[in-house]
Design an enzyme around this catalytic site. Structure first.
Site, PDB file in Angstrom:
ATOM      1  N   GLU A 319       0.794  -1.234   0.000  1.00 49.01           N
ATOM      2  CA  GLU A 319       0.000   0.000   0.000  1.00 49.01           C
ATOM      3  C   GLU A 319       0.823   1.279   0.000  1.00 49.01           C
ATOM      4  O   GLU A 319       0.488   2.231   0.711  1.00 49.01           O
ATOM      5  CB  GLU A 319      -0.926  -0.035   1.216  1.00 49.01           C
ATOM      6  N   GLU A 344      -5.458  -2.836  -0.967  1.00 51.19           N
ATOM      7  CA  GLU A 344      -4.378  -1.839  -0.882  1.00 51.19           C
ATOM      8  C   GLU A 344      -4.949  -0.423  -0.818  1.00 51.19           C
ATOM      9  O   GLU A 344      -4.433   0.434  -0.100  1.00 51.19           O
ATOM     10  CB  GLU A 344      -3.399  -1.984  -2.051  1.00 51.19           C
ATOM     11  N   ASP A 422       8.299 -10.102  10.860  1.00 49.77           N
ATOM     12  CA  ASP A 422       7.781 -11.020   9.857  1.00 49.77           C
ATOM     13  C   ASP A 422       7.317 -12.350  10.482  1.00 49.77           C
ATOM     14  O   ASP A 422       6.492 -13.047   9.905  1.00 49.77           O
ATOM     15  CB  ASP A 422       8.869 -11.281   8.816  1.00 49.77           C
ATOM     16  N   TYR A 430      -4.861 -10.601   9.596  1.00 53.37           N
ATOM     17  CA  TYR A 430      -5.821 -10.278   8.540  1.00 53.37           C
ATOM     18  C   TYR A 430      -7.224 -10.780   8.888  1.00 53.37           C
ATOM     19  O   TYR A 430      -8.172 -10.001   9.001  1.00 53.37           O
ATOM     20  CB  TYR A 430      -5.397 -10.947   7.218  1.00 53.37           C
TER      21      TYR A 430
END
Ligand code: BES
Ligand code: ZN
Length: 649
Positions: A319, A344, A422, A430
């Site tokens: 994004e 995005e 990460d 999400y």
């Protein structure tokens, strides 16, 4: 930190954190010698909430409460032969009166020198590099200094940048460079304070070989570039981003790039060789922006363009403000994979306007965005499609919950101190995040909820947000005057406990019920060509493939393939779903397509599960994984490589 204990702090959404930084400077600082970012004393429950909300970022060495980067001015030249960016980063600082130094994040950079604004050398020390966080660059500040200029070059170990040979591009004639900053890779190409809570404006001049064009996540001041005096081999491109953004959103791409407008404030950039295909696929961009604005208020970034990258781009999309970076694997030819663009674009509110304060709050970016993405899809394509997408997400959440071995990684708020952010990347932020936002929506009703969310984006625009801050905001708004609400919602469990709370609402798609009936009929012997599949959209095909039983015979797989052509599908999501089935059942006829898919694109979401599935097939699978990865690895971005290295040992 329990959210319950936060209640006493009396936070109101109007109280700002920005003023806190310099106040906190009075608390002093110690020179950093350790090779991991210094850990703040655990956020102390008795501290004023505003302080907790600006809690130290454990993934950055920066001490922004002492001296904070406000603006980054880049002057860089791209040397494609040496594969380095080289030049200067001039940083404008805001300092506490007591400040004697500024600490920057760097990783794998060759630092050549540091000066003040007039070119006088400044003393600096580069700490011992940590394998994940890199090395703090500590610069001594003369009294009142407001600017430091770092002269540097990137190196072969710069993970943010991927330099592509012409052969790795669509056009095959010119090289390409792309950057990927999130989560903590900006420090590998820009020496700055690489923390999402340290917002910075930026400007840049980028010099590139004359045949190429540079684009950035900023206003393009020189769309056609300008001559570089005394060097006819180079052309210069200028940019400025006047909104303060977290540094992970600074982005650059260089290549044989063309542009097609899709409306008055939207357009598509791509390599010339795929600009037509890209612009056709994304011809609805203008309507996407309008749909998003109708839901949650004005788009605050001016233009919204999308850059379609070469296939090695490690993510589906990124994004970057004003210029979403996207994988070409969404170009299905029928606009069926554009939910990624909705995602995005939604980040222009959740993520880019209201930003996760630390990487342990990452779910605030992705959970809200996944929810918002789905609302845009509903506006554009209707409720049925939106429910299908929700349902696919919910299924992948269930699979992820079953897969993740470490319970802490299934919490929304994570604790990744000392680890790579990460490590927290999965479906959890999400889809569990979106499920919580949906629970709020369905508990309070769309009208009330939408007003709240729109207000939330306004209240915290251009600010960072923590999980605790989110709870405080809810208490002051949606939940106000209802002391039992938090318990009924199980808010604490959603945010700080592993797994999925029992009040999660499972999305029900009628279309998918019908798809499941067809998958069942097939399993019971109905030939593929007799199944009722007319008019199915991509998501129905995905769900059909995911609903197949896992004990199909080779004959049955052949029958499906003959009827529906999955192995030769040019839709990346359908092919991906099918290849997972093919691996699990060792369906030989799909193996050449699998190999081709793994060596022709480097999107981590696709290649990582496929290599994992191969490695689980002891013998032939392991052999194939090793052979194909040896070929594919040089084509992948460092981000994808790091993940797949851990899978294919
Ligand atoms: N911001 C993410 C990509 C990301 C996350 C990069 C964390 C580095 C660290 C982006 O918005 C994203 O979520 N992309 C998804 C697509 C989306 C439709 C779920 C992807 O790349 O698959
Ligand atoms: Zn995202």
């Amino acid at each position: 930190m329990g959210i319950r204990t936060m209640r006493a702090t009396g936070f109101t959404p109007n109280r700002r954190t920005a003023t806190i930084g310099l106040m906190a400077a009075l608390m002093g600082t110690t020179f950093l010698t350790a090779c991991e970012p210094k850990v703040q004393p655990a956020s102390d429950d008795s501290a004023p909430l505003a302080l907790v909300r600006s809690a130290r970022d454990v993934h950055s060495y920066a001490e922004p409460n002492v001296a904070r980067v406000r603006h980054v001015d880049l002057d860089l030249t791209a040397d494609f032969r040496a594969r380095v960016l080289k030049g200067t980063a001039a940083l404008t600082l805001e300092t506490a009166p007591t400040a004697t130094q500024v600490v920057l994040d760097t990783k794998a950079l060759a630092i050549e020198g540091v000066t003040d604004a007039s070119g006088n050398p400044l003393k600096y020390t580069l700490g011992k590099p940590h394998p994940i966080f890199g090395a703090p660059l500590t610069i001594e500040l003369p009294q009142g200094a407001q600017k430091v200029v770092v002269k540097y070059a990137t190196t072969a170990d710069t993970q943010a940048l991927q330099w592509l040979d012409p052969s790795q591009t669509e056009g095959k004639q010119h090289p390409f460079l792309l950057s990927q900053g999130q989560s903590i890779l900006t420090r590998t190409w820009i020496p700055t304070q690489d923390s999402p809570a340290v917002r910075q404006t930026y400007s840049a001049i980028i010099r590139v070989p004359t045949a190429l064009k540079a684009v950035m996540s900023a206003e393009m001041l020189t769309p056609d570039g300008e001559a570089v005096s005394g060097n006819s081999a180079l052309r210069a491109y200028r940019f400025k981003m006047e909104e303060a953004i977290p540094p992970y959103l600074i982005a650059l791409a260089i290549g044989d790039i063309a542009f097609r407008p899709t409306g008055k404030r939207t357009g598509v950039y791509a390599e010339k060789a795929m600009i037509e295909r890209s612009a056709t696929e994304l011809s609805d961009l203008e309507q996407f922006v309008a749909a998003a604005e109708k839901l949650y208020g004005e788009y605050r970034w001016g233009r919204y363009d999308v850059l379609i990258l070469p296939p090695s781009f490690p993510f589906g999309g990124m994004e970057n403000p004003r210029l979403t970076f996207a994988t070409p694997t969404i170009l299905a030819g029928d606009k069926s994979l554009v939910s990624l663009i909705a995602h995005e674009l939604a980040h222009s509110w959740s993520g880019n306007l209201v930003t996760n304060a630390t990487w342990d709050d990452f779910w605030l970016n992705e959970g809200f965005t996944s929810y918002f993405e789905n609302r845009i899809m509903e506006e554009m394509y209707g409720k049925d499609r939106a429910l299908m997408l929700q349902s696919l997400g919910y299924t992948s959440l269930q699979a992820e919950l079953a897969d993740i071995k470490e319970p802490g990684l299934t919490q929304l708020h994570t604790d990744l101190k000392g680890r790579d952010p990460d490590d927290g990347f999965s479906e959890i932020p999400y889809e569990k995040g979106a499920a919580l936002v949906r629970l709020l929506e369905q508990t309070y009703g769309r009208k009330k909820f939408d007003a709240w969310l729109k207000g939330y984006f306004t209240r915290y625009a251009f600010k960072s947000m923590t999980t605790a801050g989110f709870v405080e905001d809810l208490r002051e708004t949606l939940l106000k005057g209802d002391p039992g609400a938090e318990d009924r919602l199980k808010l604490n469990e959603w945010l700080y406990k592993p797994g999925l709370p029992s009040n999660a609402i499972r999305p029900l798609s009628e279309a998918f019920n019908k798809v499941e009936m067809q998958a069942e009929a097939f399993a019971k012997g109905t030939p593929a060509k007799s199944l009722l599949t007319e008019g199915w959209v991509t998501q129905e095909w995905q769900h059909f493939i995911e609903s197949l039983p896992d004990n199909l015979t080779a004959e049955q797989l052949k029958d499906l393939d003959a009827a529906f052509g999955f192995t030769t599908s040019r839709n990346s999501e359908i092919l991906f779903a099918w290849l997972k089935v093919a691996i699990a059942q060792h369906y030989e006829p799909a193996m050449p397509a699998l190999e081709n898919f793994l060596t022709s694109q480097g999107r981590r979401k696709f290649v990582s599960p496929l290599f994992t599935a191969l490695m689980a097939q002891k013998g032939w699978g392991v052999e194939m994984a090793r052979r194909v990865y040896a070929e594919a690895r040089p084509l992948y971005h460092a981000v994808t490589r790091a993940t797949v290295d851990g899978i294919v040992k």
